[in-house]
Write a protein that holds these residues in place. Structure first.
Motif, short mmCIF file in Angstrom:
data_model
loop_
_atom_site.label_atom_id
_atom_site.label_comp_id
_atom_site.label_asym_id
_atom_site.label_seq_id
_atom_site.Cartn_x
_atom_site.Cartn_y
_atom_site.Cartn_z
N ARG A 134 25.58 -51.57 -14.21
CA ARG A 134 25.83 -50.94 -12.92
C ARG A 134 26.22 -52.03 -11.93
N GLY A 135 27.44 -51.95 -11.41
CA GLY A 135 27.95 -52.98 -10.51
C GLY A 135 27.66 -52.73 -9.05
N SER A 136 27.15 -51.56 -8.70
CA SER A 136 26.91 -51.22 -7.30
C SER A 136 25.57 -50.50 -7.18
N THR A 137 24.94 -50.61 -6.02
CA THR A 137 23.68 -49.91 -5.79
C THR A 137 23.91 -48.51 -5.24
N SER A 138 25.15 -48.17 -4.93
CA SER A 138 25.46 -46.86 -4.37
C SER A 138 25.35 -45.78 -5.45
N ASN A 196 28.91 -44.12 -6.00
CA ASN A 196 29.87 -44.90 -6.78
C ASN A 196 29.13 -46.07 -7.44
N PRO A 197 28.47 -45.82 -8.58
CA PRO A 197 27.67 -46.87 -9.20
C PRO A 197 28.50 -47.96 -9.87
N ASP A 198 29.79 -47.75 -10.03
CA ASP A 198 30.70 -48.75 -10.61
C ASP A 198 30.20 -49.21 -11.99
#
Length: 169
Positions: free
Chosen positions: A98-102, A105-107
């Motif tokens: 997981r590239g993002s904490t959102s 949009n976890p990427d």
């Protein structure tokens, strides 16, 4: 009684009248020296001029267009390379990071399971649109009993659902 002036050149001194005189030298004074600038060479008045070296220079417009083409190509290639390992390419058994904490949009990106960044394992990949968390959870429940998370992606023409669980190293 006066005598008539002599015929021919009135300035000829000491020459009898009526004899032809030597022609005058051509106007311009002295004969041309070979190799003088502005005058053709004596030996070959119609010799071909050697070709000038091609001094073709690129205009600003041409350079600008080349830079634009390179920039567009770089962005396209970079986008293609980065999209090769996103959630669309995931398959059952792949590990994800997981590239993002959102949460919107976890990427998610595919990584090697031996990689320290591996966080999740894909248990199932199901084609189709799942608009609510309830629908996604019930579909993952029927496909992969021990799932922990759902990830849905839609809008790019290929809607899908990933059923994920924490990856145990």
């Amino acid at each position: 009684m006066t005598t008539p002036p002599p015929q021919g050149n009135p300035f000829a001194q000491g020459q009898p009248a009526g004899q032809p005189q030597a022609p005058y030298p051509p106007q311009g004074g002295y004969p041309q020296q070979p190799g003088q600038p502005g005058f053709p060479p004596q030996g070959a008045p119609y010799a071909p001029v050697p070709p000038q070296p091609s001094g073709r220079k690129l205009s600003f417009k041409t350079i600008k267009n080349i830079v634009i083409v390179i920039a567009v190509a770089s962005v396209a290639i970079g986008g293609w390379i980065t999209s090769r390992d996103d959630a669309k390419t995931a398959a059952v058994g792949d590990c994800m990071h997981r590239g993002s904490t959102s949460d919107n949009n976890p990427d998610l990106e595919v990584v090697e399971c031996s990689d320290a960044k591996a966080q999740y394992e894909v248990l199932a990949k199901i084609e189709g649109a799942y608009l609510t968390e309830t629908l996604a959870s019930s579909k993952c429940e029927s496909e992969a009993k021990n799932f922990q998370y759902t990830y849905t992606e839609s809008g790019d023409g290929k809607d899908f659902l990933l059923c994920l669980k924490d990856y145990k190293k």
